[in-house]
Structure formats: C-alpha cells, structure tokens
Design a protein around this motif. Structure first.
Motif, PDB file in Angstrom:
ATOM      1  N   VAL A 161      27.881  34.576  40.294  1.00 20.98           N
ATOM      2  CA  VAL A 161      29.315  34.826  40.469  1.00 20.98           C
ATOM      3  C   VAL A 161      29.629  35.231  41.905  1.00 20.98           C
ATOM      4  CG1 VAL A 161      31.223  36.332  39.778  1.00 20.98           C
ATOM      5  CG2 VAL A 161      29.675  35.382  38.056  1.00 20.98           C
ATOM      6  N   VAL A 162      28.807  36.114  42.474  1.00 23.00           N
ATOM      7  CA  VAL A 162      29.097  36.647  43.807  1.00 23.00           C
ATOM      8  C   VAL A 162      28.875  35.604  44.889  1.00 23.00           C
ATOM      9  CG1 VAL A 162      28.377  38.368  45.505  1.00 23.00           C
ATOM     10  CG2 VAL A 162      28.659  39.022  43.117  1.00 23.00           C
ATOM     11  N   THR A 163      27.828  34.788  44.752  1.00 25.01           N
ATOM     12  CA  THR A 163      27.473  33.843  45.809  1.00 25.01           C
ATOM     13  C   THR A 163      28.177  32.494  45.686  1.00 25.01           C
ATOM     14  OG1 THR A 163      25.538  33.118  44.531  1.00 25.01           O
ATOM     15  CG2 THR A 163      25.226  34.919  46.106  1.00 25.01           C
ATOM     16  N   THR A 164      28.942  32.286  44.624  1.00 22.72           N
ATOM     17  CA  THR A 164      29.638  31.007  44.478  1.00 22.72           C
ATOM     18  C   THR A 164      30.765  30.899  45.498  1.00 22.72           C
ATOM     19  OG1 THR A 164      29.153  30.928  42.123  1.00 22.72           O
ATOM     20  CG2 THR A 164      30.948  29.543  42.900  1.00 22.72           C
ATOM     21  N   ARG A 165      30.810  29.789  46.194  1.00 21.90           N
ATOM     22  CA  ARG A 165      31.863  29.587  47.177  1.00 21.90           C
ATOM     23  C   ARG A 165      33.189  29.320  46.466  1.00 21.90           C
ATOM     24  NH1 ARG A 165      29.115  25.635  51.820  1.00 21.90           N
ATOM     25  NH2 ARG A 165      27.422  27.099  52.403  1.00 21.90           N
ATOM     26  N   ARG A 166      34.210  29.926  47.025  1.00 22.55           N
ATOM     27  CA  ARG A 166      35.554  29.812  46.463  1.00 22.55           C
ATOM     28  C   ARG A 166      35.549  30.168  44.975  1.00 22.55           C
ATOM     29  NH1 ARG A 166      37.591  24.015  49.068  1.00 22.55           N
ATOM     30  NH2 ARG A 166      37.277  24.588  51.261  1.00 22.55           N
ATOM     31  N   GLY A 167      34.779  31.178  44.647  1.00 33.30           N
ATOM     32  CA  GLY A 167      34.655  31.559  43.249  1.00 33.30           C
ATOM     33  C   GLY A 167      35.438  32.807  42.901  1.00 33.30           C
ATOM     34  N   ARG A 168      36.552  33.052  43.592  1.00 38.92           N
ATOM     35  CA  ARG A 168      37.323  34.260  43.311  1.00 38.92           C
ATOM     36  C   ARG A 168      37.880  34.233  41.892  1.00 38.92           C
ATOM     37  NH1 ARG A 168      41.385  35.988  47.922  1.00 38.92           N
ATOM     38  NH2 ARG A 168      39.331  35.987  48.946  1.00 38.92           N
ATOM     39  N   LEU A 169      38.410  33.078  41.465  1.00 39.51           N
ATOM     40  CA  LEU A 169      38.932  32.962  40.108  1.00 39.51           C
ATOM     41  C   LEU A 169      37.807  33.087  39.091  1.00 39.51           C
ATOM     42  CD1 LEU A 169      41.239  32.418  38.155  1.00 39.51           C
ATOM     43  CD2 LEU A 169      40.853  29.957  38.493  1.00 39.51           C
ATOM     44  N   LEU A 170      36.667  32.450  39.377  1.00 39.84           N
ATOM     45  CA  LEU A 170      35.528  32.561  38.470  1.00 39.84           C
ATOM     46  C   LEU A 170      35.050  34.007  38.370  1.00 39.84           C
ATOM     47  CD1 LEU A 170      33.326  31.249  36.731  1.00 39.84           C
ATOM     48  CD2 LEU A 170      32.014  30.888  38.844  1.00 39.84           C
ATOM     49  N   ARG A 171      35.048  34.701  39.498  1.00 42.24           N
ATOM     50  CA  ARG A 171      34.619  36.097  39.493  1.00 42.24           C
ATOM     51  C   ARG A 171      35.536  36.946  38.619  1.00 42.24           C
ATOM     52  NH1 ARG A 171      35.741  40.796  42.209  1.00 42.24           N
ATOM     53  NH2 ARG A 171      33.964  42.150  42.686  1.00 42.24           N
ATOM     54  N   ARG A 172      36.833  36.732  38.734  1.00 42.67           N
ATOM     55  CA  ARG A 172      37.774  37.499  37.908  1.00 42.67           C
ATOM     56  C   ARG A 172      37.582  37.204  36.434  1.00 42.67           C
ATOM     57  NH1 ARG A 172      43.503  36.845  41.271  1.00 42.67           N
ATOM     58  NH2 ARG A 172      42.858  38.056  43.119  1.00 42.67           N
ATOM     59  N   LEU A 173      37.378  35.937  36.104  1.00 43.87           N
ATOM     60  CA  LEU A 173      37.194  35.563  34.706  1.00 43.87           C
ATOM     61  C   LEU A 173      35.923  36.170  34.130  1.00 43.87           C
ATOM     62  CD1 LEU A 173      38.263  31.793  34.773  1.00 43.87           C
ATOM     63  CD2 LEU A 173      39.544  33.730  33.831  1.00 43.87           C
ATOM     64  N   VAL A 174      34.831  36.110  34.913  1.00 42.65           N
ATOM     65  CA  VAL A 174      33.558  36.642  34.422  1.00 42.65           C
ATOM     66  C   VAL A 174      33.628  38.155  34.268  1.00 42.65           C
ATOM     67  CG1 VAL A 174      31.120  36.952  34.990  1.00 42.65           C
ATOM     68  CG2 VAL A 174      32.204  34.733  35.326  1.00 42.65           C
ATOM     69  N   LEU A 175      34.206  38.846  35.235  1.00 42.58           N
ATOM     70  CA  LEU A 175      34.297  40.304  35.145  1.00 42.58           C
ATOM     71  C   LEU A 175      35.228  40.733  34.015  1.00 42.58           C
ATOM     72  CD1 LEU A 175      34.353  41.384  38.893  1.00 42.58           C
ATOM     73  CD2 LEU A 175      32.438  41.390  37.290  1.00 42.58           C
ATOM     74  N   THR A 176      36.323  40.005  33.829  1.00 46.04           N
ATOM     75  CA  THR A 176      37.222  40.337  32.724  1.00 46.04           C
ATOM     76  C   THR A 176      36.549  40.120  31.377  1.00 46.04           C
ATOM     77  OG1 THR A 176      39.140  39.718  34.073  1.00 46.04           O
ATOM     78  CG2 THR A 176      39.463  39.859  31.695  1.00 46.04           C
ATOM     79  N   ALA A 177      35.876  38.976  31.243  1.00 50.15           N
ATOM     80  CA  ALA A 177      35.153  38.711  29.999  1.00 50.15           C
ATOM     81  C   ALA A 177      34.026  39.715  29.778  1.00 50.15           C
ATOM     82  CB  ALA A 177      34.597  37.287  30.017  1.00 50.15           C
ATOM     83  N   SER A 178      33.361  40.115  30.848  1.00 53.80           N
ATOM     84  CA  SER A 178      32.285  41.101  30.715  1.00 53.80           C
ATOM     85  C   SER A 178      32.833  42.450  30.270  1.00 53.80           C
ATOM     86  CB  SER A 178      31.544  41.250  32.049  1.00 53.80           C
ATOM     87  OG  SER A 178      30.939  40.033  32.425  1.00 53.80           O
ATOM     88  N   GLY A 179      33.993  42.826  30.788  1.00 48.00           N
ATOM     89  CA  GLY A 179      34.597  44.078  30.362  1.00 48.00           C
ATOM     90  C   GLY A 179      34.953  44.087  28.889  1.00 48.00           C
ATOM     91  N   VAL A 180      35.357  42.929  28.366  1.00 46.46           N
ATOM     92  CA  VAL A 180      35.691  42.840  26.941  1.00 46.46           C
ATOM     93  C   VAL A 180      34.424  42.801  26.082  1.00 46.46           C
ATOM     94  CG1 VAL A 180      36.805  41.429  25.177  1.00 46.46           C
ATOM     95  CG2 VAL A 180      37.898  41.723  27.412  1.00 46.46           C
TER      96      VAL A 180
END
Length: 311
Positions: free
Chosen positions: A115-134
């Motif tokens: 998630v962190v190293t993916t280029r232009r992955g800001r949206l992916l990062r938000r989705l993964v962190l939100t899903a992880s929180g749930v």
C-alpha cells in the motif's frame, strides 16, 4: 530623607509581597490543571483495571468446599491451573496466539508495504486503511457465523468443493480453522499498526545507500531492518495479546473441542465443570493477566526503543 520618599519606600516594599501573593494564587490552578485533566483517566484505570486485577489476585487464593461451601485461604487453585487439562489449555492458547501473531505480522507487513510503496496509490491507501479499521474490530459471534456459512461443514464454498470438484471439506472447528478465522482480524490490525512505521522509512536513506554502492540486502541489513524491526516486533506482540485474549469467536466456532484457556475460564465461572469452581476460573484469569502483562511490558520496552528512530 523627606516624608514623601519614606512613603514611596514603604509603598514599594509592601506592594512586593502582595504581588508575590497574587502570583502564588494565580499559579495554583495552572499547577493543578494537569492533575485534574488526568484524574478521570486515573479513576478509569483504577476501577476497570486495577480493581479487577486486585480481586483476581485475592480470590485466586481462596478455595470453596463443594459440599459445605465454606471458603478458606489456599494455593490449591494455583497448583491446579498449572497442570493437567488447564495447563494444556494454556499451551493451546499460547500456540494459537503465536502462530496467528507471526502469520498476521508477515502478511500484514507485506500488505502495508504494498500500500505504501504503490505509485499514485493514495486512493488505494485510504481504502485499505478504512477496510482495515473495520475488519480489525469485526469479531465475535458474527465473524464465526460468517465463516461457518462460508467454509463450515455445510457452507457454500464447502458444498462447491465437495460437489463438482470432489474435494474433502475443510474442518473449521479445529486449531487450524480457528487460526484462519483469527487472521481475518489480526492482519488488518497489523496493517493499522505498522503503516506509520513503514512510512517513516525515508527515501533519502535508500538513495544514500545506492549512491554509496550498497546492495538491497545491505540496505535492509544495516539501515531498513534495524529501523523497522522494533515496531514490527512490537506489533507482533500486540497481535499475540489480542489473539490470546479472544473469547467470543472461539466459543461460537469450536466450543470446547479446542483447549483454550479463555474457554476454560468461562466453564469454571459458570460452574459447568465442578460446583464452586469460580475461584479456579479466577486463578486461570490471573495467569492470563500475568502472561499478557509480560507481553505488554516487552511491547512497551520495544516501543520506547522505536521512538528514537521514528522521531
């Protein structure tokens, strides 16, 4: 000296103590401010943490006669929980917690890096962190039911695998099945815990190592590894404590078929094994508190060593 000078001198000397008294009065509330602010937290810790632990520490050394129900001081409960089926339940909980903690740490760390190293992955990062929180807070009976309906003995996926494909069904009510269910919420918890530490690895460090001719292995051996190892180890300890204290999911999924100390505590407190064995359950709980306390003490020590690298 003229009278006017004397009056001026007297007024000046009397005003100085008054100003100091004013400063003392004004500085009392600011001095008590931090104490008053932390007082609710101290009360919360005392009522919901220290008091229950104190009750366990006292009641664990009390025995109840199953016939006369007379109470007496004894170390029999401590001796009982350290042997036989109760010792096996401790071993089962430790084994399950260690396996799920290590697997959850490895898989969660890999997902965090992706998630962190993916280029232009800001949206992916938000989705993964939100899903992880749930998902990290999704457990208990609903999680057990979801897995039973999916890969249980009569689950949808199990029916597909045992039908056209001719494969044997997966036995969910086992140590392996329970570990799989625990990973469902431990991996997201690892992601939430380790992403800040992965983001703290500065790109300049890798660039500097490349300029100096270091290989990828040397970078992780001498730079990235020492910086990332303490938070990874601390997060693994956190996963271990979470898995060790989990109860509702295991109770709904495996019942008493897997020896776990949390299930033994529930049986003892409800007197399903021996009448008057409530204090035996409290002795089991006291052992859990001691083990989790040791793990969290080690976690705190690791976090202190980590803070100097992440500041």
């Amino acid at each position: 000296m003229e009278p006017g000078d004397l009056r001026l001198s007297t007024a000046t000397t009397s005003a100085a103590p008054a100003s100091r008294r004013g400063r003392r009065r004004g500085g009392l509330l600011p001095a008590l401010g931090p104490v008053l602010g932390i007082l609710p937290f101290l009360l919360y810790v005392a009522v919901f943490l220290l008091l229950p632990v104190g009750v366990l520490a006292v009641e664990a050394f009390r025995a109840v006669d199953p016939v006369t129900f007379e109470e007496s001081w004894s170390t029999a409960n401590i001796g009982t929980v350290t042997g036989g089926a109760y010792a096996r339940s401790y071993v089962g909980s430790l084994e399950l917690s260690a396996i799920t903690a290590v697997l959850g740490a490895v898989l969660g760390l890999a997902l965090a890096f992706a998630v962190v190293t993916t280029r232009r992955g800001r949206l992916l990062r938000r989705l993964v962190l939100t899903a992880s929180g749930v998902l990290a807070n999704f457990g208990g009976v609903p999680l057990a039911f979801a897995f039973l309906a999916t890969i249980g003995n009569a689950g949808v996926v199990t029916a597909v695998l045992t039908g056209p494909l001719g494969l044997d069904g997966f036995r969910l009510a086992s140590l392996t099945g329970l570990a799989l269910v625990y990973l469902y919420f431990l991996i997201p918890l690892m992601v939430l815990t380790i992403v800040p530490a992965v983001e703290a690895l500065r790109p300049q460090w890798r660039e500097a190592s490349d300029v100096l001719g270091a290989s990828g292995w040397q970078y992780w051996r001498y730079v990235g590894g020492p910086v990332l190892a303490p938070p990874v180890l601390g997060a693994t300890m956190l996963l271990f404590a979470s898995a060790f204290a989990a109860y509702a999911t295991a109770r709904a999924l495996v019942g008493s078929s897997v020896p776990l100390v949390t299930l033994q505590i529930a049986d003892a407190l409800s007197s399903n094994v021996v009448v008057g064995a409530e204090n035996l359950g409290k002795a089991l709980a006291l052992g859990m508190v001691v083990l989790v306390g040791l793990v969290m003490a080690f976690y705190t020590w690791v976090q202190r060593r980590t803070s100097r690298w992440l500041t």
